[in-house]
Every structure is written in structure tokens, then in C-alpha cells.
Write a protein that holds these residues in place. Sequence first.
Motif, PDB file in Angstrom:
ATOM      1  N   GLY A   9       0.794  -1.223   0.000  1.00 13.29           N
ATOM      2  CA  GLY A   9       0.000   0.000   0.000  1.00 13.29           C
ATOM      3  C   GLY A   9       0.831   1.279   0.000  1.00 13.29           C
ATOM      4  N   GLY A  10       2.160   1.138  -0.037  1.00 15.12           N
ATOM      5  CA  GLY A  10       3.016   2.316  -0.104  1.00 15.12           C
ATOM      6  C   GLY A  10       3.667   2.689   1.213  1.00 15.12           C
ATOM      7  N   GLY A  11       3.405   1.921   2.249  1.00 17.72           N
ATOM      8  CA  GLY A  11       3.972   2.222   3.552  1.00 17.72           C
ATOM      9  C   GLY A  11       5.437   1.842   3.667  1.00 17.72           C
ATOM     10  N   VAL A  12       6.082   2.394   4.673  1.00 15.44           N
ATOM     11  CA  VAL A  12       7.480   2.089   4.977  1.00 15.44           C
ATOM     12  C   VAL A  12       7.515   1.445   6.352  1.00 15.44           C
ATOM     13  N   LEU A  13       8.239   0.346   6.465  1.00 15.18           N
ATOM     14  CA  LEU A  13       8.339  -0.354   7.746  1.00 15.18           C
ATOM     15  C   LEU A  13       9.229   0.417   8.717  1.00 15.18           C
ATOM     16  N   ARG A  14       9.022   0.153   9.977  1.00 23.01           N
ATOM     17  CA  ARG A  14       9.827   0.785  11.030  1.00 23.01           C
ATOM     18  C   ARG A  14      10.429  -0.311  11.907  1.00 23.01           C
ATOM     19  N   ASP A  15      11.583  -0.005  12.483  1.00 17.35           N
ATOM     20  CA  ASP A  15      12.226  -0.971  13.369  1.00 17.35           C
ATOM     21  C   ASP A  15      11.645  -0.829  14.783  1.00 17.35           C
ATOM     22  N   ALA A  16      12.210  -1.572  15.726  1.00 20.89           N
ATOM     23  CA  ALA A  16      11.695  -1.585  17.103  1.00 20.89           C
ATOM     24  C   ALA A  16      11.773  -0.212  17.767  1.00 20.89           C
ATOM     25  N   GLN A  17      12.706   0.637  17.324  1.00 22.42           N
ATOM     26  CA  GLN A  17      12.843   1.980  17.895  1.00 22.42           C
ATOM     27  C   GLN A  17      11.999   3.023  17.140  1.00 22.42           C
ATOM     28  N   GLY A  18      11.246   2.588  16.137  1.00 20.63           N
ATOM     29  CA  GLY A  18      10.391   3.499  15.399  1.00 20.63           C
ATOM     30  C   GLY A  18      11.074   4.191  14.228  1.00 20.63           C
ATOM     31  N   ARG A  19      12.328   3.831  13.956  1.00 19.45           N
ATOM     32  CA  ARG A  19      13.037   4.427  12.806  1.00 19.45           C
ATOM     33  C   ARG A  19      12.648   3.693  11.528  1.00 19.45           C
ATOM     34  N   ARG A  20      12.726   4.403  10.426  1.00 14.95           N
ATOM     35  CA  ARG A  20      12.406   3.802   9.130  1.00 14.95           C
ATOM     36  C   ARG A  20      13.372   2.657   8.843  1.00 14.95           C
ATOM     37  N   ASP A  21      12.822   1.515   8.467  1.00 15.44           N
ATOM     38  CA  ASP A  21      13.635   0.345   8.140  1.00 15.44           C
ATOM     39  C   ASP A  21      13.607   0.167   6.619  1.00 15.44           C
ATOM     40  N   GLU A  22      14.432   0.970   5.946  1.00 13.36           N
ATOM     41  CA  GLU A  22      14.454   0.983   4.473  1.00 13.36           C
ATOM     42  C   GLU A  22      14.887  -0.370   3.892  1.00 13.36           C
ATOM     43  N   ALA A  23      15.850  -1.019   4.539  1.00 17.48           N
ATOM     44  CA  ALA A  23      16.361  -2.291   4.010  1.00 17.48           C
ATOM     45  C   ALA A  23      15.267  -3.357   3.995  1.00 17.48           C
ATOM     46  N   ARG A  24      14.557  -3.487   5.092  1.00 21.57           N
ATOM     47  CA  ARG A  24      13.474  -4.486   5.157  1.00 21.57           C
ATOM     48  C   ARG A  24      12.339  -4.113   4.210  1.00 21.57           C
ATOM     49  N   THR A  25      12.034  -2.843   4.124  1.00 23.21           N
ATOM     50  CA  THR A  25      10.988  -2.374   3.208  1.00 23.21           C
ATOM     51  C   THR A  25      11.370  -2.701   1.764  1.00 23.21           C
ATOM     52  N   GLU A  26      12.602  -2.452   1.386  1.00 24.29           N
ATOM     53  CA  GLU A  26      13.057  -2.729   0.024  1.00 24.29           C
ATOM     54  C   GLU A  26      13.047  -4.222  -0.294  1.00 24.29           C
ATOM     55  N   ARG A  27      13.401  -5.051   0.694  1.00 19.86           N
ATOM     56  CA  ARG A  27      13.345  -6.507   0.476  1.00 19.86           C
ATOM     57  C   ARG A  27      11.916  -6.944   0.173  1.00 19.86           C
ATOM     58  N   ILE A  28      10.971  -6.404   0.894  1.00 19.97           N
ATOM     59  CA  ILE A  28       9.564  -6.759   0.658  1.00 19.97           C
ATOM     60  C   ILE A  28       9.105  -6.216  -0.691  1.00 19.97           C
ATOM     61  N   ARG A  29       9.510  -4.998  -1.036  1.00 18.44           N
ATOM     62  CA  ARG A  29       9.152  -4.445  -2.359  1.00 18.44           C
ATOM     63  C   ARG A  29       9.714  -5.309  -3.479  1.00 18.44           C
ATOM     64  N   ALA A  30      10.955  -5.747  -3.311  1.00 13.80           N
ATOM     65  CA  ALA A  30      11.576  -6.603  -4.331  1.00 13.80           C
ATOM     66  C   ALA A  30      10.826  -7.932  -4.445  1.00 13.80           C
ATOM     67  N   GLU A  31      10.426  -8.488  -3.320  1.00 14.68           N
ATOM     68  CA  GLU A  31       9.669  -9.741  -3.329  1.00 14.68           C
ATOM     69  C   GLU A  31       8.311  -9.542  -4.005  1.00 14.68           C
ATOM     70  N   LEU A  32       7.632  -8.450  -3.707  1.00  5.82           N
ATOM     71  CA  LEU A  32       6.338  -8.167  -4.337  1.00  5.82           C
ATOM     72  C   LEU A  32       6.482  -8.011  -5.850  1.00  5.82           C
ATOM     73  N   LYS A  33       7.549  -7.341  -6.268  1.00  2.00           N
ATOM     74  CA  LYS A  33       7.795  -7.159  -7.700  1.00  2.00           C
ATOM     75  C   LYS A  33       8.062  -8.505  -8.362  1.00  2.00           C
ATOM     76  N   LEU A  34       8.862  -9.348  -7.717  1.00  2.00           N
ATOM     77  CA  LEU A  34       9.157 -10.669  -8.259  1.00  2.00           C
ATOM     78  C   LEU A  34       7.892 -11.519  -8.351  1.00  2.00           C
TER      79      LEU A  34
END
Length: 161
Positions: A9-34
Amino acid sequence: MSEIEWVRGGGVLRDAQGRRDEARTERIRAELKLQEEEKTKIGRWRDYDERWKALAASDEALSFADIPWPLRTAPSSRDTDAFTLPAISEFLFESLSVRSNAVTKKSRIRGSILRWHPDKSSLVVGRVVAEDVDAVREGIHAVFHCLKRLQDDERDNNNSV
């Protein structure tokens, strides 16, 4: 909402401290694209196979455009120049790269050769309208020639291993 749905839906994941987790978000985006690419590849093959089943079940007259040619995009009217080894290979083998695939190149080639053999295709050619018969025959022979080359290449590759 699951992480996958959130990212879809366009959201960005956050880590346990509430910071943006770009790496995990990108992995999921890549999986969705695949997954989407795999769905497209499987769908293209399924459509091709379904068109063949419908053609076999019907007894209606056929035109060149009614033949389910083994290409990603249908050739323009009676254009047999589109039947090249790279174009046919791309279509036949693209769905084999899908992770859930259990079909081998060898079996895909063999099944296609049986489908496109000029002796077997007489049932199809017999239903083609007169103005398209020559183009359909030429197309069938071009496809079959490419399939035989693919079969020979596959055999040569397996013998050299």
C-alpha cells in the motif's frame, strides 16, 4: 495489517525503535515485484495453453490471428518474420524461471514439438480460411524449425556436461 500489505500500500516499515527500516521495506518491495513478474509469466503460459485447448475443442474456421502462436506478443497479420529462435525461446522458457516451476526445458520443448509438428497440425490447417492457409503453414514450419533447433541445442548441452 501485515507488513507485506503495508508495503504494498506504499507504507514504509519501522524498526523496534520506530526508525524507518528501508532495508526491510526494500526486500519486501523486491519480493512483491518478483511475485508480480512470476504471476505475469505464468499467466501468459496459461493463456496460451487455454487458447490451444479452446481451439482443439472448437470446429470453427480459423484465421492466422486465431492460432495461439508461441510468442509473447501476437504477430501482426500473417507476419511470419516474428517467428525467430530468440522470440520463441523467450516465450517457451520464461515461465520456467518461476520459483514454483516443476517443468524442465526438455519437457517443454518436447511438448511443444508434439503440438507444432507439421503432421499433427494438419487438423488445424484444415480449418484455416483459404486466404490464410499459406501463412499458417509457413508459420507452423517456422515454429517447428525453431523448436527442433532448441531440442538439438538442449541435447548438445546435456551431452557436453
